[in-house]
Design a protein around this motif. Sequence first.
Motif, PDB file in Angstrom:
ATOM      1  N   ALA A  90      -3.648 -10.228  -3.037  1.00 20.06           N
ATOM      2  CA  ALA A  90      -3.374  -8.926  -3.650  1.00 20.06           C
ATOM      3  C   ALA A  90      -4.196  -7.796  -3.030  1.00 20.06           C
ATOM      4  O   ALA A  90      -4.646  -6.887  -3.709  1.00 20.06           O
ATOM      5  N   SER A  91      -4.372  -7.840  -1.714  1.00 23.24           N
ATOM      6  CA  SER A  91      -5.111  -6.773  -1.036  1.00 23.24           C
ATOM      7  C   SER A  91      -4.216  -5.554  -0.847  1.00 23.24           C
ATOM      8  O   SER A  91      -3.012  -5.664  -0.641  1.00 23.24           O
ATOM      9  N   VAL A  92      -4.819  -4.368  -0.924  1.00 25.54           N
ATOM     10  CA  VAL A  92      -4.088  -3.124  -0.730  1.00 25.54           C
ATOM     11  C   VAL A  92      -3.813  -2.941   0.757  1.00 25.54           C
ATOM     12  O   VAL A  92      -4.719  -2.935   1.574  1.00 25.54           O
ATOM     13  N   VAL A  93      -2.540  -2.821   1.124  1.00 26.80           N
ATOM     14  CA  VAL A  93      -2.122  -2.665   2.515  1.00 26.80           C
ATOM     15  C   VAL A  93      -2.064  -1.189   2.894  1.00 26.80           C
ATOM     16  O   VAL A  93      -2.474  -0.800   3.984  1.00 26.80           O
ATOM     17  N   CYS A  94      -1.542  -0.347   2.002  1.00 27.46           N
ATOM     18  CA  CYS A  94      -1.445   1.092   2.211  1.00 27.46           C
ATOM     19  C   CYS A  94      -1.676   1.779   0.878  1.00 27.46           C
ATOM     20  O   CYS A  94      -1.364   1.226  -0.168  1.00 27.46           O
ATOM     21  N   ALA A  95      -2.188   3.011   0.947  1.00 24.39           N
ATOM     22  CA  ALA A  95      -2.398   3.766  -0.284  1.00 24.39           C
ATOM     23  C   ALA A  95      -2.298   5.257  -0.010  1.00 24.39           C
ATOM     24  O   ALA A  95      -2.589   5.722   1.095  1.00 24.39           O
ATOM     25  N   SER A  96      -1.877   5.982  -1.023  1.00 25.06           N
ATOM     26  CA  SER A  96      -1.902   7.439  -1.015  1.00 25.06           C
ATOM     27  C   SER A  96      -2.562   7.847  -2.322  1.00 25.06           C
ATOM     28  O   SER A  96      -2.040   7.564  -3.403  1.00 25.06           O
ATOM     29  N   GLN A  97      -3.738   8.474  -2.204  1.00 25.86           N
ATOM     30  CA  GLN A  97      -4.536   8.770  -3.392  1.00 25.86           C
ATOM     31  C   GLN A  97      -5.066  10.202  -3.347  1.00 25.86           C
ATOM     32  O   GLN A  97      -6.258  10.434  -3.388  1.00 25.86           O
ATOM     33  N   SER A  98      -4.161  11.161  -3.295  1.00 25.69           N
ATOM     34  CA  SER A  98      -4.551  12.564  -3.235  1.00 25.69           C
ATOM     35  C   SER A  98      -5.011  13.053  -4.605  1.00 25.69           C
ATOM     36  O   SER A  98      -4.396  12.759  -5.622  1.00 25.69           O
ATOM     37  N   LYS A  99      -6.091  13.833  -4.615  1.00 24.21           N
ATOM     38  CA  LYS A  99      -6.575  14.418  -5.858  1.00 24.21           C
ATOM     39  C   LYS A  99      -6.070  15.848  -6.044  1.00 24.21           C
ATOM     40  O   LYS A  99      -6.263  16.439  -7.092  1.00 24.21           O
ATOM     41  N   VAL A 100      -5.416  16.410  -5.014  1.00 27.94           N
ATOM     42  CA  VAL A 100      -4.976  17.803  -5.102  1.00 27.94           C
ATOM     43  C   VAL A 100      -3.461  17.968  -5.053  1.00 27.94           C
ATOM     44  O   VAL A 100      -2.955  19.004  -5.448  1.00 27.94           O
ATOM     45  N   ASP A 101      -2.730  16.985  -4.563  1.00 24.75           N
ATOM     46  CA  ASP A 101      -1.275  17.091  -4.455  1.00 24.75           C
ATOM     47  C   ASP A 101      -0.604  16.232  -5.518  1.00 24.75           C
ATOM     48  O   ASP A 101      -1.131  15.214  -5.927  1.00 24.75           O
ATOM     49  N   ASN A 102       0.587  16.636  -5.929  1.00 24.15           N
ATOM     50  CA  ASN A 102       1.323  15.811  -6.881  1.00 24.15           C
ATOM     51  C   ASN A 102       2.423  15.007  -6.190  1.00 24.15           C
ATOM     52  O   ASN A 102       3.266  14.428  -6.847  1.00 24.15           O
ATOM     53  N   VAL A 103       2.397  14.962  -4.865  1.00 25.33           N
ATOM     54  CA  VAL A 103       3.313  14.124  -4.088  1.00 25.33           C
ATOM     55  C   VAL A 103       2.479  13.124  -3.303  1.00 25.33           C
ATOM     56  O   VAL A 103       1.545  13.491  -2.611  1.00 25.33           O
ATOM     57  N   GLU A 104       2.789  11.870  -3.441  1.00 21.84           N
ATOM     58  CA  GLU A 104       2.091  10.809  -2.704  1.00 21.84           C
ATOM     59  C   GLU A 104       3.080  10.172  -1.737  1.00 21.84           C
ATOM     60  O   GLU A 104       4.258  10.013  -2.060  1.00 21.84           O
ATOM     61  N   HIS A 105       2.608   9.812  -0.545  1.00 24.14           N
ATOM     62  CA  HIS A 105       3.467   9.108   0.412  1.00 24.14           C
ATOM     63  C   HIS A 105       2.592   8.346   1.397  1.00 24.14           C
ATOM     64  O   HIS A 105       1.426   8.672   1.589  1.00 24.14           O
ATOM     65  N   PHE A 106       3.163   7.309   1.979  1.00 23.19           N
ATOM     66  CA  PHE A 106       2.490   6.602   3.066  1.00 23.19           C
ATOM     67  C   PHE A 106       3.515   6.036   4.030  1.00 23.19           C
ATOM     68  O   PHE A 106       4.672   5.817   3.668  1.00 23.19           O
ATOM     69  N   LEU A 107       3.098   5.852   5.240  1.00 25.70           N
ATOM     70  CA  LEU A 107       3.877   5.190   6.286  1.00 25.70           C
ATOM     71  C   LEU A 107       2.986   4.080   6.816  1.00 25.70           C
ATOM     72  O   LEU A 107       1.873   4.337   7.268  1.00 25.70           O
ATOM     73  N   CYS A 108       3.452   2.853   6.758  1.00 29.16           N
ATOM     74  CA  CYS A 108       2.604   1.773   7.243  1.00 29.16           C
ATOM     75  C   CYS A 108       3.450   0.635   7.797  1.00 29.16           C
ATOM     76  O   CYS A 108       4.507   0.321   7.253  1.00 29.16           O
ATOM     77  N   PRO A 109       2.983   0.034   8.877  1.00 30.74           N
ATOM     78  CA  PRO A 109       3.690  -1.130   9.418  1.00 30.74           C
ATOM     79  C   PRO A 109       3.373  -2.364   8.567  1.00 30.74           C
ATOM     80  O   PRO A 109       2.217  -2.575   8.181  1.00 30.74           O
ATOM     81  N   ILE A 110       4.401  -3.120   8.250  1.00 31.76           N
ATOM     82  CA  ILE A 110       4.227  -4.370   7.515  1.00 31.76           C
ATOM     83  C   ILE A 110       5.068  -5.450   8.177  1.00 31.76           C
ATOM     84  O   ILE A 110       6.007  -5.149   8.909  1.00 31.76           O
ATOM     85  N   THR A 111       4.733  -6.679   7.916  1.00 42.33           N
ATOM     86  CA  THR A 111       5.489  -7.781   8.506  1.00 42.33           C
ATOM     87  C   THR A 111       6.829  -7.957   7.786  1.00 42.33           C
ATOM     88  O   THR A 111       6.952  -7.670   6.598  1.00 42.33           O
ATOM     89  N   ASN A 112       7.816  -8.409   8.514  1.00 41.84           N
ATOM     90  CA  ASN A 112       9.138  -8.654   7.931  1.00 41.84           C
ATOM     91  C   ASN A 112       9.131  -9.816   6.950  1.00 41.84           C
ATOM     92  O   ASN A 112       9.993  -9.912   6.091  1.00 41.84           O
ATOM     93  N   THR A 113       8.179 -10.715   7.094  1.00 40.98           N
ATOM     94  CA  THR A 113       8.162 -11.918   6.268  1.00 40.98           C
ATOM     95  C   THR A 113       7.220 -11.808   5.084  1.00 40.98           C
ATOM     96  O   THR A 113       7.132 -12.721   4.284  1.00 40.98           O
ATOM     97  N   GLY A 114       6.502 -10.698   4.950  1.00 37.37           N
ATOM     98  CA  GLY A 114       5.542 -10.549   3.867  1.00 37.37           C
ATOM     99  C   GLY A 114       6.200 -10.199   2.539  1.00 37.37           C
ATOM    100  O   GLY A 114       7.343  -9.770   2.477  1.00 37.37           O
ATOM    101  N   LYS A 115       5.450 -10.409   1.464  1.00 39.17           N
ATOM    102  CA  LYS A 115       5.882 -10.027   0.126  1.00 39.17           C
ATOM    103  C   LYS A 115       4.907  -8.970  -0.383  1.00 39.17           C
ATOM    104  O   LYS A 115       3.696  -9.151  -0.321  1.00 39.17           O
ATOM    105  N   TYR A 116       5.461  -7.868  -0.889  1.00 43.44           N
ATOM    106  CA  TYR A 116       4.646  -6.732  -1.295  1.00 43.44           C
ATOM    107  C   TYR A 116       5.124  -6.194  -2.634  1.00 43.44           C
ATOM    108  O   TYR A 116       6.285  -6.349  -2.994  1.00 43.44           O
TER     109      TYR A 116
END
Length: 68
Positions: free
Chosen positions: A15-41
């Motif tokens: 249960a490790s965090v792979v990607c995160a968006s944790q802005s304290k000033v914006d109300n829109v969060e987003h991330f772009l991250c490469p992940i494996t095709n066989t992983g479960k998230y």
Amino acid sequence: MSNLDLLMVSQDDNASVVCASQSKVDNVEHFLCPITNTGKYTIQVKHQGGSTRLRPENYALSWWTVTD
């Protein structure tokens, strides 16, 4: 407006965090991250800071994937 954070968590790697968006000033969060095709998230939306009183929160979530 609540401070919501967006997390992508691996279900294959203790249960490790792979990607995160944790802005304290914006109300829109987003991330772009490469992940494996066989992983479960999971994608998690978490309330951070502010009131400790639990209450319903409205939000929208969208995603897309790209393969090689």
